[in-house]
Design a protein around this motif. Sequence first.
Motif, PDB file in Angstrom:
ATOM      1  N   ASP A   1       0.806  -1.225   0.000  1.00  0.00           N
ATOM      2  CA  ASP A   1       0.000   0.000   0.000  1.00  0.00           C
ATOM      3  C   ASP A   1       0.837   1.272   0.000  1.00  0.00           C
ATOM      4  O   ASP A   1       0.306   2.371  -0.180  1.00  0.00           O
ATOM      5  N   GLU A   2       2.171   1.142   0.179  1.00  0.00           N
ATOM      6  CA  GLU A   2       3.062   2.296   0.131  1.00  0.00           C
ATOM      7  C   GLU A   2       3.934   2.301  -1.125  1.00  0.00           C
ATOM      8  O   GLU A   2       4.723   3.223  -1.334  1.00  0.00           O
ATOM      9  N   ALA A   3       3.788   1.278  -1.971  1.00  0.00           N
ATOM     10  CA  ALA A   3       4.736   1.060  -3.063  1.00  0.00           C
ATOM     11  C   ALA A   3       4.442   1.932  -4.284  1.00  0.00           C
ATOM     12  O   ALA A   3       3.302   2.281  -4.571  1.00  0.00           O
ATOM     13  N   GLU A   4       5.532   2.253  -4.995  1.00  0.00           N
ATOM     14  CA  GLU A   4       5.452   2.925  -6.294  1.00  0.00           C
ATOM     15  C   GLU A   4       5.586   1.930  -7.445  1.00  0.00           C
ATOM     16  O   GLU A   4       5.349   2.269  -8.604  1.00  0.00           O
ATOM     17  N   GLY A   5       6.011   0.717  -7.131  1.00  0.00           N
ATOM     18  CA  GLY A   5       6.187  -0.321  -8.137  1.00  0.00           C
ATOM     19  C   GLY A   5       6.414  -1.662  -7.462  1.00  0.00           C
ATOM     20  O   GLY A   5       6.556  -1.747  -6.238  1.00  0.00           O
ATOM     21  N   ILE A   6       6.464  -2.713  -8.270  1.00  0.00           N
ATOM     22  CA  ILE A   6       6.652  -4.078  -7.776  1.00  0.00           C
ATOM     23  C   ILE A   6       7.934  -4.645  -8.361  1.00  0.00           C
ATOM     24  O   ILE A   6       8.197  -4.510  -9.565  1.00  0.00           O
ATOM     25  N   VAL A   7       8.738  -5.290  -7.524  1.00  0.00           N
ATOM     26  CA  VAL A   7       9.908  -6.042  -7.975  1.00  0.00           C
ATOM     27  C   VAL A   7       9.624  -7.508  -7.721  1.00  0.00           C
ATOM     28  O   VAL A   7       9.469  -7.931  -6.573  1.00  0.00           O
ATOM     29  N   CYS A   8       9.543  -8.298  -8.792  1.00  0.00           N
ATOM     30  CA  CYS A   8       9.162  -9.705  -8.678  1.00  0.00           C
ATOM     31  C   CYS A   8      10.316 -10.605  -9.099  1.00  0.00           C
ATOM     32  O   CYS A   8      10.663 -10.677 -10.280  1.00  0.00           O
ATOM     33  N   CYS A   9      10.921 -11.283  -8.127  1.00  0.00           N
ATOM     34  CA  CYS A   9      11.951 -12.286  -8.414  1.00  0.00           C
ATOM     35  C   CYS A   9      11.356 -13.689  -8.487  1.00  0.00           C
ATOM     36  O   CYS A   9      12.011 -14.615  -8.949  1.00  0.00           O
ATOM     37  N   GLY A  10      10.126 -13.826  -8.010  1.00  0.00           N
ATOM     38  CA  GLY A  10       9.467 -15.125  -8.028  1.00  0.00           C
ATOM     39  C   GLY A  10       8.312 -15.134  -7.049  1.00  0.00           C
ATOM     40  O   GLY A  10       8.060 -14.146  -6.351  1.00  0.00           O
ATOM     41  N   PRO A  11       7.584 -16.248  -6.979  1.00  0.00           N
ATOM     42  CA  PRO A  11       6.470 -16.342  -6.032  1.00  0.00           C
ATOM     43  C   PRO A  11       6.970 -16.510  -4.596  1.00  0.00           C
ATOM     44  O   PRO A  11       8.120 -16.888  -4.368  1.00  0.00           O
ATOM     45  N   PHE A  12       6.094 -16.216  -3.659  1.00  0.00           N
ATOM     46  CA  PHE A  12       6.428 -16.472  -2.258  1.00  0.00           C
ATOM     47  C   PHE A  12       6.502 -17.975  -1.998  1.00  0.00           C
ATOM     48  O   PHE A  12       7.302 -18.443  -1.200  1.00  0.00           O
ATOM     49  N   ASP A  13       5.663 -18.733  -2.704  1.00  0.00           N
ATOM     50  CA  ASP A  13       5.651 -20.191  -2.621  1.00  0.00           C
ATOM     51  C   ASP A  13       5.670 -20.729  -4.046  1.00  0.00           C
ATOM     52  O   ASP A  13       4.690 -20.591  -4.787  1.00  0.00           O
ATOM     53  N   ALA A  14       6.786 -21.326  -4.449  1.00  0.00           N
ATOM     54  CA  ALA A  14       6.962 -21.751  -5.839  1.00  0.00           C
ATOM     55  C   ALA A  14       6.021 -22.878  -6.251  1.00  0.00           C
ATOM     56  O   ALA A  14       5.864 -23.142  -7.453  1.00  0.00           O
ATOM     57  N   THR A  15       5.388 -23.546  -5.289  1.00  0.00           N
ATOM     58  CA  THR A  15       4.480 -24.639  -5.626  1.00  0.00           C
ATOM     59  C   THR A  15       3.019 -24.195  -5.674  1.00  0.00           C
ATOM     60  O   THR A  15       2.154 -24.963  -6.084  1.00  0.00           O
ATOM     61  N   ALA A  16       2.737 -22.964  -5.264  1.00  0.00           N
ATOM     62  CA  ALA A  16       1.360 -22.467  -5.235  1.00  0.00           C
ATOM     63  C   ALA A  16       0.976 -21.868  -6.581  1.00  0.00           C
ATOM     64  O   ALA A  16       1.788 -21.212  -7.235  1.00  0.00           O
ATOM     65  N   ASP A  17      -0.273 -22.059  -6.986  1.00  0.00           N
ATOM     66  CA  ASP A  17      -0.743 -21.494  -8.248  1.00  0.00           C
ATOM     67  C   ASP A  17      -0.646 -19.971  -8.206  1.00  0.00           C
ATOM     68  O   ASP A  17      -0.985 -19.352  -7.192  1.00  0.00           O
ATOM     69  N   PRO A  18      -0.169 -19.350  -9.286  1.00  0.00           N
ATOM     70  CA  PRO A  18      -0.019 -17.889  -9.296  1.00  0.00           C
ATOM     71  C   PRO A  18      -1.305 -17.132  -8.975  1.00  0.00           C
ATOM     72  O   PRO A  18      -1.257 -15.978  -8.525  1.00  0.00           O
ATOM     73  N   SER A  19      -2.454 -17.761  -9.191  1.00  0.00           N
ATOM     74  CA  SER A  19      -3.725 -17.071  -8.968  1.00  0.00           C
ATOM     75  C   SER A  19      -3.932 -16.648  -7.521  1.00  0.00           C
ATOM     76  O   SER A  19      -4.781 -15.792  -7.249  1.00  0.00           O
ATOM     77  N   VAL A  20      -3.154 -17.206  -6.592  1.00  0.00           N
ATOM     78  CA  VAL A  20      -3.296 -16.796  -5.184  1.00  0.00           C
ATOM     79  C   VAL A  20      -2.921 -15.316  -5.011  1.00  0.00           C
ATOM     80  O   VAL A  20      -3.280 -14.705  -4.001  1.00  0.00           O
ATOM     81  N   ASN A  21      -2.239 -14.739  -6.000  1.00  0.00           N
ATOM     82  CA  ASN A  21      -1.820 -13.345  -5.914  1.00  0.00           C
ATOM     83  C   ASN A  21      -2.819 -12.370  -6.535  1.00  0.00           C
ATOM     84  O   ASN A  21      -2.547 -11.164  -6.596  1.00  0.00           O
ATOM     85  N   ARG A  22      -3.944 -12.860  -6.986  1.00  0.00           N
ATOM     86  CA  ARG A  22      -4.928 -11.987  -7.634  1.00  0.00           C
ATOM     87  C   ARG A  22      -5.360 -10.801  -6.772  1.00  0.00           C
ATOM     88  O   ARG A  22      -5.462  -9.671  -7.277  1.00  0.00           O
ATOM     89  N   PRO A  23      -5.646 -10.969  -5.487  1.00  0.00           N
ATOM     90  CA  PRO A  23      -6.078  -9.815  -4.697  1.00  0.00           C
ATOM     91  C   PRO A  23      -5.033  -8.695  -4.659  1.00  0.00           C
ATOM     92  O   PRO A  23      -5.364  -7.515  -4.848  1.00  0.00           O
TER      93      PRO A  23
END
Length: 291
Positions: free
Chosen positions: A131-153
């Motif tokens: 909520d304070e960010a100006e951008g996102i830095v993505c090196c990978g998922p928090f859990d590599a075995t979880a479906d990416p859709s968990v990040n939709r919210p």
Amino acid sequence: MTQIITALSDVSDRYKAMFVDLWGCVHDGVQALPDAVAALQAYRQSGGTVVLVTNSPKPRAGVRDQLGIFGVPDDAWDSIASSGDSARSAMYRGIVGNKVWFMGEEERDAGFFEPIRVVEDPVEITRVPLDEAEGIVCCGPFDATADPSVNRPEFLYAKQKGLKLLCANPDIVVDRGEVREWCAGALAQLYTEMGGESLYFGKPHPPIYDLARRRLAELGKMVPDSQILAIGDGIGTDIAGAMGENLDSLFITGGLAARETRTSEQPDPGALEQYLGDQQMSPSYAIGFLR
């Protein structure tokens, strides 16, 4: 027409340098692949130059350390160009702002935020909550075995704020030994599909190939593109990137596409032709495994 070869030595004398993918080609995420190592050692002994071109989000030093852990010897390669270094340069130029929300595994990806020397007057980067960010830095998922859709919210919120997502690894999946894991590319793909803007710096995108050519120049090797062979198992990254750069390519079919190409030791010619047609890709050569 893609030519199926039996060994790297069948074509290696046509090229002065090679851009070689790591995961699925030289190691399996757990240990080195001995035949691949031997092939690269033989190529270097004949006078060729090997630049490892990887979509790892790690800086070059981190990739080098990991190679040691996996058992890939130093005499199998000359230099490293990583998606992480390319993305880090962009981040420190301020491409996603000063305050960033980080996605990745803390211990594994900590090196991404180490100081960088190649950028003049780098911006100061601060990691903050979303909520304070100006951008996102993505090196990978928090859990590599979880479906990416968990990040939709989180992505819905980020899209509404107009945040750009810097993707440090365009790979969608990798196989760690026998386990398939999601990569940052899957998250960036989802964010784009949701209407967000994702920025890529690894294969198949041009910045990492520019970096790889600079690595050759640092070694004093001025090699024309016509004498560079790109090697990899990712049809949408390694092969697509090579074709986009007008480089000859060697497709390792026994990696990510082993099932589709019916590869045991070598790809089934009919299955390979069908797969390449479906993907609309035409690598110069194909082989089951780098050897």
